[in-house]
Design an enzyme around this catalytic site. Structure first.
Site, mmCIF file in Angstrom:
data_model
loop_
_atom_site.group_PDB
_atom_site.id
_atom_site.type_symbol
_atom_site.label_atom_id
_atom_site.label_comp_id
_atom_site.label_asym_id
_atom_site.label_seq_id
_atom_site.Cartn_x
_atom_site.Cartn_y
_atom_site.Cartn_z
ATOM 1 N N ASP A 21 27.105 32.909 30.059
ATOM 2 C CA ASP A 21 26.577 34.238 30.403
ATOM 3 C C ASP A 21 26.611 34.438 31.920
ATOM 4 O O ASP A 21 27.196 35.391 32.418
ATOM 5 C CB ASP A 21 25.134 34.383 29.894
ATOM 6 C CG ASP A 21 25.016 34.039 28.422
ATOM 7 O OD1 ASP A 21 25.648 34.735 27.619
ATOM 8 O OD2 ASP A 21 24.333 33.048 28.087
ATOM 9 N N TYR A 202 30.967 21.772 22.310
ATOM 10 C CA TYR A 202 29.586 21.644 21.853
ATOM 11 C C TYR A 202 29.446 20.283 21.175
ATOM 12 O O TYR A 202 30.434 19.709 20.700
ATOM 13 C CB TYR A 202 29.233 22.800 20.911
ATOM 14 C CG TYR A 202 29.377 24.146 21.603
ATOM 15 C CD1 TYR A 202 28.509 24.509 22.633
ATOM 16 C CD2 TYR A 202 30.419 25.019 21.273
ATOM 17 C CE1 TYR A 202 28.660 25.717 23.300
ATOM 18 C CE2 TYR A 202 30.571 26.235 21.932
ATOM 19 C CZ TYR A 202 29.687 26.570 22.952
ATOM 20 O OH TYR A 202 29.845 27.758 23.627
ATOM 21 N N GLN A 263 32.543 26.293 39.626
ATOM 22 C CA GLN A 263 33.578 27.066 38.914
ATOM 23 C C GLN A 263 34.978 26.898 39.529
ATOM 24 O O GLN A 263 35.935 26.635 38.799
ATOM 25 C CB GLN A 263 33.201 28.543 38.860
ATOM 26 C CG GLN A 263 32.301 28.871 37.682
ATOM 27 C CD GLN A 263 32.075 30.367 37.542
ATOM 28 O OE1 GLN A 263 32.102 31.106 38.525
ATOM 29 N NE2 GLN A 263 31.835 30.821 36.328
ATOM 30 N N GLU A 281 33.154 31.189 25.946
ATOM 31 C CA GLU A 281 33.944 32.371 26.286
ATOM 32 C C GLU A 281 34.653 32.228 27.638
ATOM 33 O O GLU A 281 35.854 32.462 27.752
ATOM 34 C CB GLU A 281 33.005 33.586 26.310
ATOM 35 C CG GLU A 281 33.757 34.876 26.454
ATOM 36 C CD GLU A 281 32.899 36.094 26.166
ATOM 37 O OE1 GLU A 281 32.099 36.084 25.208
ATOM 38 O OE2 GLU A 281 33.041 37.073 26.918
ATOM 39 N N ASP A 282 33.901 31.808 28.647
ATOM 40 C CA ASP A 282 34.510 31.835 29.979
ATOM 41 C C ASP A 282 35.526 30.709 30.177
ATOM 42 O O ASP A 282 36.626 30.944 30.698
ATOM 43 C CB ASP A 282 33.422 31.776 31.062
ATOM 44 C CG ASP A 282 34.008 32.065 32.434
ATOM 45 O OD1 ASP A 282 34.702 33.083 32.565
ATOM 46 O OD2 ASP A 282 33.816 31.258 33.350
ATOM 47 N N SER A 283 35.185 29.478 29.767
ATOM 48 C CA SER A 283 36.157 28.380 29.942
ATOM 49 C C SER A 283 37.373 28.633 29.050
ATOM 50 O O SER A 283 38.500 28.261 29.391
ATOM 51 C CB SER A 283 35.513 27.025 29.627
ATOM 52 O OG SER A 283 34.994 27.003 28.324
HETATM 53 O O1 TRH Z 1 28.550 27.157 28.411
HETATM 54 P P1 TRH Z 1 29.107 27.962 27.306
HETATM 55 O O2 TRH Z 1 28.881 27.434 25.964
HETATM 56 O O3 TRH Z 1 28.526 29.383 27.436
HETATM 57 C C1 TRH Z 1 28.384 30.466 26.561
HETATM 58 C C2 TRH Z 1 26.927 30.690 26.329
HETATM 59 O O4 TRH Z 1 26.426 29.732 25.469
HETATM 60 C C3 TRH Z 1 26.713 32.060 25.794
HETATM 61 O O5 TRH Z 1 25.382 32.270 25.383
HETATM 62 C C4 TRH Z 1 27.654 32.393 24.681
HETATM 63 O O6 TRH Z 1 27.507 33.745 24.471
HETATM 64 C C5 TRH Z 1 29.061 32.101 25.110
HETATM 65 O O7 TRH Z 1 29.178 30.719 25.518
HETATM 66 C C6 TRH Z 1 30.052 32.411 24.036
HETATM 67 O O8 TRH Z 1 30.702 28.131 27.504
HETATM 68 P P2 TRH Z 1 31.563 29.021 28.502
HETATM 69 O O9 TRH Z 1 31.503 30.450 28.121
HETATM 70 O O10 TRH Z 1 32.879 28.419 28.555
HETATM 71 O O11 TRH Z 1 30.885 28.867 29.916
HETATM 72 C C7 TRH Z 1 30.944 27.711 30.680
HETATM 73 C C8 TRH Z 1 30.892 28.045 32.152
HETATM 74 O O12 TRH Z 1 30.690 26.865 32.905
HETATM 75 C C9 TRH Z 1 32.194 28.653 32.646
HETATM 76 O O13 TRH Z 1 31.906 29.659 33.606
HETATM 77 C C10 TRH Z 1 32.895 27.494 33.315
HETATM 78 C C11 TRH Z 1 31.722 26.738 33.873
HETATM 79 N N1 TRH Z 1 31.947 25.304 34.125
HETATM 80 C C12 TRH Z 1 31.889 24.877 35.440
HETATM 81 O O14 TRH Z 1 31.731 25.688 36.362
HETATM 82 N N2 TRH Z 1 32.027 23.541 35.663
HETATM 83 C C13 TRH Z 1 32.245 22.629 34.700
HETATM 84 O O15 TRH Z 1 32.366 21.414 34.993
HETATM 85 C C14 TRH Z 1 32.326 23.103 33.351
HETATM 86 C C15 TRH Z 1 32.572 22.130 32.239
HETATM 87 C C16 TRH Z 1 32.160 24.449 33.096
#
Ligand code: TRH
Length: 390
Positions: A21, A202, A263, A281-283
């Site tokens: 988020d 996860y 990031q 979503e973001d990764s």
């Molecule tokens: O962390 P996520 O599971 O996040 C989300 C939230 O759970 C949210 O509520 C849900 O709606 C969404 O998933 C679908 O996975 P995501 O989206 O990939 O986000 C991870 C963030 O962390 C992303 O911006 C990349 C960052 N990141 C780093 O900056 N450094 C790291 O070492 C890693 C592994 C990730």
């Protein structure tokens, strides 16, 4: 009369869980500031999660400024606001409820701000029909518009900074840069020469099964996992706590626990690896811009709604092979077949180079839809020009 372009934007972000988020909001906020010269205020309720992806964030600060973005700690709904506090564009992330006083101030402001609800990413077809749909407020003279990121030109597109592709290509074309980066994470030369895989998933993923397949693989694998990810399964393999710097080799597999990166550094990790396991979503989006094959661990939803979402994405993805699709389904346990990574891994491994070659076309297809930040600005401009907005 030409209505002036929006120059200010306020983004409200409630962290539901994990890092996605705030990860998305932070990227969007920075891009709007840097590339569109819009003054951005980001209200976020969880500065700890924020600090994890952006170590410059001070966890106890009420207000701070990073990369020109003003960051406000959103502690509760009791804040008192006037129309002067309201920006030209107001975005609520994932339908989070705005503070009531802010909402009233929005209604008092002339002109009313452009109000967007930033939605979750899905490749399902219905998204196109809902993107930019208006939703009038039941009692205030305000209209909220649904804004959906997506994979087609009938959606808002994906977050993509204008220079990302250039930076990535420069990095990937420079073996010395890649080696220097991996060395900062503690990798030895032998570990660098193996198939390098980043692991972000996860904890319910079938991690142990995958590690066993890699251990018994004919080709060497280096698995890099940021601290805090898949800790239990990794601890079993490492026979020690999965802390930064821990590493162990068994059979063809070396597992190394690396720091949770900022990031920008995480982008480099995705660029440096041959294959990336990503989630949420973001990764998931960053992996697509990394130009490497990836396996997505989708965020689980009630009634297995995420299965539909996963299949919708696999339908449209062009950078793929049957072996990748099978891996996606096994990793997410969306298949009735037994989890047989031992058979699937060598087949998928052979396809990695071919799939890598397909990623450029996939990226072109995605970039053709325009980037999400620019699409937001363009949409806001069209709304500003409507007579009802003035
Ligand atoms: O962390 P996520 O599971 O996040 C989300 C939230 O759970 C949210 O509520 C849900 O709606 C969404 O998933 C679908 O996975 P995501 O989206 O990939 O986000 C991870 C963030 O962390 C992303 O911006 C990349 C960052 N990141 C780093 O900056 N450094 C790291 O070492 C890693 C592994 C990730």
């Amino acid at each position: 009369m030409v209505f002036p372009s929006p120059t200010s934007l306020t983004l409200f972000c409630k962290v539901i869980d994990n890092f996605g988020d705030i990860g998305i909001c932070w990227r969007l906020a920075q891009q709007l500031e840097i590339e569109h010269h819009i003054t951005v205020t980001l209200w976020v309720d969880d500065l700890r999660s924020f600090h994890q992806i952006c170590p410059d964030v001070v966890i106890h600060a009420e207000t701070q400024q990073i990369n020109k973005v003003t960051i406000r700690h959103w502690c509760d709904q009791k804040g008192v606001f006037s129309s002067c506090d309201v920006s030209d564009i107001v975005i609520e992330f994932f339908g989070c409820e705005l503070p009531p006083s802010y909402l009233r101030a929005m209604a008092q402001r002339a002109p009313h701000p452009v109000w967007l609800n930033f939605e979750g990413l899905s490749a399902e077809k219905w998204v196109e029909g809902c993107h930019t749909l208006p939703s009038p407020h039941p009692s205030l003279p305000l209209t909220k518009y649904f804004f959906f990121p997506g994979f087609t030109s009938s959606t808002g597109g994906l977050l993509l900074e204008s220079e990302l592709s250039q930076h990535r290509q420069k990095f990937q074309q420079d073996p010395a840069k890649i080696a220097a980066f991996l060395a900062t994470l503690g990798l030895t030369r032998t570990e660098m020469d193996a198939t390098k895989v980043s692991l972000f998933c996860y904890s319910h993923a079938p991690i142990t099964e995958l590690l066993t397949a890699w251990e018994n693989s004919k080709t060497a694998v280096t698995c890099l996992a940021p601290e805090g990810i898949a800790s239990e399964a990794l601890q079993q393999f490492l026979a020690s706590p999965a802390k930064v710097g821990a590493s162990a080799s068994r059979g063809a597999l070396t597992v190394r626990v690396i720091p949770f990166l900022s990031q920008p550094e995480y982008d480099k990790l995705l660029w440096a690896c041959d294959l990336n396991f990503v989630r949420g979503e973001d990764s998931f989006v960053r992996a697509q811009w990394a130009g490497r094959p990836f396996i997505w661990h989708i965020y689980p939803q009630d009634n297995n709604l995420h299965h539909i979402k996963l299949n919708a994405f696999l339908q449209i993805l062009t950078a793929k092979a049957d072996s990748l699709v099978e891996f996606f389904l096994m990793w997410n346990m969306v298949t009735n077949k037994p989890l047989d990574f031992a058979t699937s891994w060598p087949i998928f491994h052979k396809d990695i180079i071919n799939i890598t070659g397909m990623t450029e076309d996939w990226q072109k297809q995605l970039a053709f839809n325009g980037d999400l930040a620019s699409n937001i600005v363009k949409f806001a401009q069209t709304i500003c020009q409507r007579p009802s907005q003035k």
